[in-house]
Design a protein around this motif. Structure first.
Motif: not given
Length: 292
Positions: A225, A227, A246, A250, A266
């Protein structure tokens, strides 16, 4: 029955918040992943089934970002465990300075990711402190290194930040677990002639094993995760070579407004993390049962 209603009344606010802030967005993301999702007023979202998932599995950029996330996890999780446990063992002994050292090691954990990412971006800049120390001061390099301009050195800098920021969290978990180890067990092992390493391997480590499993699982999840540090330090560059899952998700959702594809990425990441977590828990449970 009356007590039951009182209990429900107490948990209702938290449950409502959980449903609104967690469950509803999750189901919304899964739904969006099956559509060519439109956000403009009056536009109709088109059902495309599994096309977004097929697109992700055939997308080299997705696999590159997944590989970078896996690399970050592999390079940050072991050092956080080893160094966190080492620091916890050192701070286990009572001393007047112990609270100060605990606070110093835990300070990076509570510091903003944006702040420390900007700090490390400066440290690894072309004219930053790292190059000054290695090149100008210690003369270990013949020239300055553009740390953030190459995929591998940029990932190394990002991983260094992850390790530095995460040691304090692992330390606190291990320190709490170490304080729960009965002193009588260590004293008995010492009386039997066991050295420091043997006492750690046969007494301390089995006693803190549940905490070890907890730390490993959460660090693996956190590794996938990553980011903020990537966004601030490299922005996914150079040439998208440091994109992680991520940041790639995004960009697809909020830069190119392809919310369906971003949602599919995701969901795929969630599935991968879920599988890894289940496998880890199964393996560690089997090991715990074997040791028992």
């Amino acid at each position: 029955r009356h007590r039951g209603w009182i209990g429900l009344a107490f948990i209702a606010p938290g449950m409502i918040l959980f449903l609104v802030a967690i469950v509803y967005p999750v189901f919304g993301a899964v739904q969006m992943s099956f559509y060519h999702w439109q956000i403009l007023a009056g536009a109709v979202s088109q059902w495309i089934g599994l096309d977004n998932y097929a697109r992700a599995l055939a997308d080299p950029e997705f696999w590159l970002s997944l590989g970078n996330s896996g690399l970050y996890m592999l390079l940050t999780v072991p050092p956080q465990i080893v160094l966190g446990l080492l620091v916890a063992l050192l701070l286990k002994a009572k001393s007047p300075a112990q609270p100060l050292f605990r606070a110093l090691f835990y300070l990076p954990v509570v510091t903003s990711w944006v702040v420390v990412s900007l700090l490390f971006k400066y440290l690894f800049a072309d004219q930053g402190l790292i190059n000054f120390t290695l090149h100008d001061f210690l003369h270990l390099m013949s020239s300055d290194v553009s740390w953030l301009s190459d995929r591998w050195t940029a990932m190394l800098a990002i991983c260094a930040l992850g390790v530095w920021k995460g040691i304090g969290w692992s330390m606190m978990i291990f320190l709490a677990a170490l304080q729960g180890v009965p002193e009588s067990l260590e004293e008995a092992a010492m009386m039997d002639g066991a050295g420091r390493w043997r006492r750690f391997r046969t007494v301390t480590l089995p006693a803190i094993w549940p905490s070890m499993v907890f730390v490993i699982v959460l660090l693996v999840i956190g590794g996938f995760n990553v980011f903020t540090s990537v966004v601030v330090m490299t922005g996914g560059g150079p040439a998208d070579s440091t994109q992680v899952v991520l940041t790639y998700m995004y960009d697809q959702a909020f830069k190119f407004l392809d919310f369906g594809y971003g949602s599919a990425i995701a969901v795929l990441l969630a599935i991968i993390v879920l599988i890894l977590s289940v496998v880890q828990l199964r393996v560690f449970r089997d090991r715990s049962e074997a040791n028992a």
